[in-house]
Motif scaffolding. Structure first.
Motif, short mmCIF file in Angstrom:
data_model
loop_
_atom_site.label_atom_id
_atom_site.label_comp_id
_atom_site.label_asym_id
_atom_site.label_seq_id
_atom_site.Cartn_x
_atom_site.Cartn_y
_atom_site.Cartn_z
N UNK A 137 0.84 -1.19 0.00
CA UNK A 137 0.00 0.00 0.00
C UNK A 137 0.87 1.25 0.00
N UNK A 187 0.54 5.80 0.02
CA UNK A 187 -0.33 6.89 0.44
C UNK A 187 0.25 8.25 0.07
N UNK A 204 -0.22 12.20 1.54
CA UNK A 204 -0.77 13.09 2.56
C UNK A 204 -0.33 14.52 2.27
N UNK A 257 -5.05 12.63 4.60
CA UNK A 257 -4.88 11.69 3.50
C UNK A 257 -5.55 12.23 2.23
N UNK A 307 -4.91 7.03 -1.61
CA UNK A 307 -4.08 5.90 -1.30
C UNK A 307 -4.28 4.80 -2.34
N UNK A 316 -4.18 0.68 -2.23
CA UNK A 316 -4.07 -0.50 -1.37
C UNK A 316 -3.20 -1.58 -2.01
N UNK A 319 -9.28 11.68 2.56
CA UNK A 319 -10.07 12.73 3.21
C UNK A 319 -10.18 14.00 2.36
N UNK A 376 3.22 0.99 3.26
CA UNK A 376 3.14 -0.01 4.33
C UNK A 376 2.95 -1.40 3.72
N UNK A 407 0.95 -5.31 8.19
CA UNK A 407 1.43 -4.41 9.23
C UNK A 407 0.75 -3.07 9.05
N UNK A 408 0.36 -2.42 10.13
CA UNK A 408 -0.41 -1.19 9.99
C UNK A 408 0.42 0.08 10.03
N UNK A 409 1.67 0.01 10.45
CA UNK A 409 2.46 1.24 10.49
C UNK A 409 2.88 1.65 9.08
N UNK A 410 2.98 2.95 8.89
CA UNK A 410 3.37 3.49 7.60
C UNK A 410 4.76 4.11 7.71
N UNK A 411 5.47 4.05 6.60
CA UNK A 411 6.83 4.59 6.52
C UNK A 411 6.82 5.74 5.54
N UNK A 412 7.37 6.85 5.99
CA UNK A 412 7.23 8.10 5.26
C UNK A 412 8.48 8.51 4.50
#
Lengths: 112, 112
Positions: free
Chosen positions: B31, B33, B35, B45, B48, B50, B59, B94, B98-103
């Motif tokens: 996934x 994203x 922002x 957001x 995104x 998936x 949003x 991400x 796993x739910x954490x995102x890496x920026x």
């Protein structure tokens, strides 16, 4: 949809003092909770995360956070702040549907 | 590994101009994203993806389009830039389990 409130826009602490940054969330199911840190001009770095299990989670750089379901809170703490901790801190709540919502952030200033 | 990379780092546009912000990752994220970060509002957001071949609105999608070119690359296009799109834009990725995102490091865009 979920939402996050960080009540403190700006906090100043002295170097060596303890720190607590507040985070309250709103979400109907079990949340996935995160704290990120952003240094000036940089991207966001994950400090720690909570998915389930032990409600006290340890992260990088000596940070920890405690999940309290009854208070819908996930406050970030550090026993002794270092000057290099000065940054902006974001709390975030994630959901199963890819939707992650961030708080407005708390800017931390560290006094010598 | 470079992680999540974004180009350009800075951009100034005139109202009505178009441009594409590029994002690439070598972390095998499923996934990705986009922002935007505005003072006092945290991160919001925009769109995104998936998985490769799919995109969805977040949003604040109005005025933007995205393309998931392949698994590694996810671009954000402003067709006709407006001053309200002045912001810092972050890409994140991400893994599915796993739910954490890496920026990424962000792109600072100014529209005059």
């Amino acid at each position: 949809a979920q939402s996050v409130t960080q009540p403190d826009i700006h906090i100043t602490v002295s170097e060596g003092a303890s720190l607590e940054l507040r985070c309250n969330y709103s979400y109907g199911a079990t949340p996935y909770l995160f704290w990120y840190v952003q240094s000036p001009g940089q991207g966001l770095q994950l400090l720690l995360k909570y998915f389930s299990g032990d409600t006290l989670v340890q992260g990088i750089k000596g940070f920890e956070a405690e999940f309290k379901r009854s208070q819908s809170s996930f406050n970030l703490r550090k026993p002794s702040v270092h000057w290099s901790d000065a940054a902006e801190y974001f709390c975030a709540v994630g959901a199963y549907n890819n939707d992650m919502r961030f708080g407005a952030g708390t800017r931390l200033t560290v006094k010598p | 590994n470079a992680g999540v990379t974004q180009t350009p780092k800075f951009q100034v546009l005139k109202t009505g101009q178009s441009m594409t912000l590029q994002c690439a990752q070598d972390m095998n994220h499923n996934s990705m994203y986009w922002y935007r970060q505005d003072p006092g509002m945290g991160l919001r957001l925009i769109y995104y993806s998936a998985s490769e071949g799919t995109t969805d609105k977040g949003e604040v999608p109005n005025g933007y389009n995205v393309s998931r070119l392949n698994k590694r690359e996810f671009s954000l296009r402003l067709e006709s830039a407006a001053p309200s799109q002045t912001s810092v834009y972050f890409c994140a990725g991400r893994w599915t389990d796993s739910y954490e995102q890496y920026f990424g490091p962000g792109t600072r865009l100014t529209v005059t």
